[in-house]
Motif scaffolding. Structure first.
Motif, PDB file in Angstrom:
ATOM      1  N   GLU A 123      42.826  29.615  40.235  1.00 11.09           N
ATOM      2  CA  GLU A 123      42.525  31.003  40.591  1.00 11.09           C
ATOM      3  C   GLU A 123      41.163  31.110  41.275  1.00 11.09           C
ATOM      4  O   GLU A 123      41.016  31.798  42.292  1.00 11.09           O
ATOM      5  CB  GLU A 123      42.548  31.876  39.336  1.00 11.09           C
ATOM      6  CG  GLU A 123      42.372  33.361  39.616  1.00 11.09           C
ATOM      7  CD  GLU A 123      42.406  34.202  38.352  1.00 11.09           C
ATOM      8  OE1 GLU A 123      42.093  35.402  38.441  1.00 11.09           O
ATOM      9  OE2 GLU A 123      42.735  33.659  37.280  1.00 11.09           O
ATOM     10  N   ASP A 124      40.168  30.427  40.730  1.00  8.39           N
ATOM     11  CA  ASP A 124      38.830  30.468  41.329  1.00  8.39           C
ATOM     12  C   ASP A 124      38.808  29.754  42.676  1.00  8.39           C
ATOM     13  O   ASP A 124      38.167  30.220  43.627  1.00  8.39           O
ATOM     14  CB  ASP A 124      37.811  29.828  40.381  1.00  8.39           C
ATOM     15  CG  ASP A 124      37.433  30.746  39.236  1.00  8.39           C
ATOM     16  OD1 ASP A 124      36.776  31.762  39.500  1.00  8.39           O
ATOM     17  OD2 ASP A 124      37.801  30.455  38.087  1.00  8.39           O
TER      18      ASP A 124
ATOM     19  N   GLN B 274      40.004  31.752  45.673  1.00 11.55           N
ATOM     20  CA  GLN B 274      39.121  32.805  46.179  1.00 11.55           C
ATOM     21  C   GLN B 274      38.206  32.308  47.300  1.00 11.55           C
ATOM     22  O   GLN B 274      37.564  33.117  47.977  1.00 11.55           O
ATOM     23  CB  GLN B 274      38.280  33.373  45.026  1.00 11.55           C
ATOM     24  CG  GLN B 274      39.113  34.132  44.001  1.00 11.55           C
ATOM     25  CD  GLN B 274      38.300  34.584  42.794  1.00 11.55           C
ATOM     26  OE1 GLN B 274      37.078  34.430  42.756  1.00 11.55           O
ATOM     27  NE2 GLN B 274      38.971  35.149  41.805  1.00 11.55           N
TER      28      GLN B 274
ATOM     29  N   SER C 229      37.939  35.942  36.538  1.00 13.71           N
ATOM     30  CA  SER C 229      39.125  35.120  36.327  1.00 13.71           C
ATOM     31  C   SER C 229      39.934  35.602  35.130  1.00 13.71           C
ATOM     32  O   SER C 229      39.383  36.086  34.140  1.00 13.71           O
ATOM     33  CB  SER C 229      38.703  33.660  36.101  1.00 13.71           C
ATOM     34  OG  SER C 229      39.794  32.877  35.684  1.00 13.71           O
TER      35      SER C 229
ATOM     36  N   ASN D  20      41.277  33.710  33.242  1.00 10.14           N
ATOM     37  CA  ASN D  20      40.995  32.727  32.190  1.00 10.14           C
ATOM     38  C   ASN D  20      39.686  33.017  31.465  1.00 10.14           C
ATOM     39  O   ASN D  20      39.279  32.243  30.594  1.00 10.14           O
ATOM     40  CB  ASN D  20      40.946  31.319  32.789  1.00 10.14           C
ATOM     41  CG  ASN D  20      42.288  30.889  33.345  1.00 10.14           C
ATOM     42  OD1 ASN D  20      43.325  31.188  32.764  1.00 10.14           O
ATOM     43  ND2 ASN D  20      42.278  30.201  34.475  1.00 10.14           N
TER      44      ASN D  20
ATOM     45  N   PHE E 230      35.719  30.369  34.218  1.00  9.15           N
ATOM     46  CA  PHE E 230      34.685  30.349  35.253  1.00  9.15           C
ATOM     47  C   PHE E 230      33.683  29.226  35.001  1.00  9.15           C
ATOM     48  O   PHE E 230      33.191  28.595  35.940  1.00  9.15           O
ATOM     49  CB  PHE E 230      33.960  31.694  35.308  1.00  9.15           C
ATOM     50  CG  PHE E 230      32.967  31.786  36.434  1.00  9.15           C
ATOM     51  CD1 PHE E 230      33.383  31.716  37.755  1.00  9.15           C
ATOM     52  CD2 PHE E 230      31.613  31.928  36.180  1.00  9.15           C
ATOM     53  CE1 PHE E 230      32.475  31.788  38.802  1.00  9.15           C
ATOM     54  CE2 PHE E 230      30.698  32.008  37.214  1.00  9.15           C
ATOM     55  CZ  PHE E 230      31.131  31.934  38.532  1.00  9.15           C
TER      56      PHE E 230
ATOM     57  N   TYR F  16      34.999  26.177  36.426  1.00 13.49           N
ATOM     58  CA  TYR F  16      34.838  26.175  37.885  1.00 13.49           C
ATOM     59  C   TYR F  16      33.410  25.774  38.256  1.00 13.49           C
ATOM     60  O   TYR F  16      33.200  24.990  39.194  1.00 13.49           O
ATOM     61  CB  TYR F  16      35.160  27.562  38.444  1.00 13.49           C
ATOM     62  CG  TYR F  16      34.987  27.668  39.938  1.00 13.49           C
ATOM     63  CD1 TYR F  16      35.835  26.985  40.809  1.00 13.49           C
ATOM     64  CD2 TYR F  16      33.968  28.450  40.487  1.00 13.49           C
ATOM     65  CE1 TYR F  16      35.680  27.082  42.181  1.00 13.49           C
ATOM     66  CE2 TYR F  16      33.810  28.551  41.856  1.00 13.49           C
ATOM     67  CZ  TYR F  16      34.666  27.868  42.700  1.00 13.49           C
ATOM     68  OH  TYR F  16      34.500  27.959  44.059  1.00 13.49           O
TER      69      TYR F  16
END
Length: 228
Positions: free
Chosen positions: A104-105, A108, A134, A136, A141, A144
């Motif tokens: 997801e990150d 972006q 996020s 999550n 994050f 990430y």
């Protein structure tokens, strides 16, 4: 005459190569360290290895990095280092963050890498307006951020311990607000805010034009962190 498999020899050569590389890295570390640092690297290594055998896998550059972060205080640096090892085992059990864990990150496209600045530090550019909280949560994050840091560390020249980060807040809005995420990032990165009219000249103080992102008037295109 029986054929001889090259595998044992290759394995032996690979092992010797790794040992030689490790020795060269240690030699380079000591060349770039003061006498006081060399002494404290040895003291700290002996201490942390007695507390956590896995620290034997860590090179002297890492030991020195923690020592410098604690002004060469062996006790404080050791405590910080052992805490780091414990955290890494629990937070990054596989030893690395897989892109699938942070899809997801990554989607972006908010963090990009560049070349090196004038001091040989890797350059990273983060766009605040592309960050959204996020699903999550904070841990997602954090993973990430660890992924980004691992990518940056892999690009660091030998002996380099720092990187230069550009945080671009243009276009940031309430939808991008993620206080916990920002606090996690701020605990790692040092961010300097620069006025737009002084942006290029300020960046050129640290970065050659050939390495400066093209969106800031330089010559280098942005590269997504996952592609670096």
């Amino acid at each position: 005459m029986e054929g001889v498999s090259p595998e044992p020899l290759r394995s032996e050569l690979d092992s010797k190569s790794k040992q030689d590389t490790a020795k060269e890295e240690d030699d380079d570390t000591f060349k770039e360290s003061t006498d006081a640092e060399v002494t404290k690297i040895r003291l700290m290594r002996a201490f942390v290895e007695s507390r956590d055998p896995s620290s034997k896998e860590v090179d002297d550059l890492m030991i020195r990095r923690f020592l410098r972060a604690r002004s060469l205080d062996v006790e404080k640096a050791s405590a910080m280092f052992l805490k780091y090892l414990k955290w890494k085992r629990s937070f990054v059990p596989n030893g690395y963050i897989s892109p699938s864990e942070i899809a997801e990150d990554i989607a972006q496209d908010k963090v990009f890498t560049q070349g090196l600045d004038k001091k040989g530090r890797p350059i990273v550019v983060a766009f605040a307006a592309k960050h959204f909280q996020s699903k999550n949560g904070a841990d997602g994050f954090k993973r990430y951020v660890v992924f980004v840091l691992e990518k940056l560390c892999s690009r660091m020249p030998p002996g380099q311990e720092k990187f230069l980060a550009i945080a671009d807040i243009k276009g940031w809005a309430y939808a991008n607000s993620d206080l916990r995420g920002y606090l996690n990032a701020l605990s790692i990165l040092q961010i300097v805010f620069v006025e737009n009219k002084k942006l290029k000249s300020t960046l050129l103080e640290e970065i050659e034009e050939s390495q400066l992102p093209d969106i800031y008037g330089g010559q280098m295109p942005l590269v997504p962190i996952q592609n670096s």
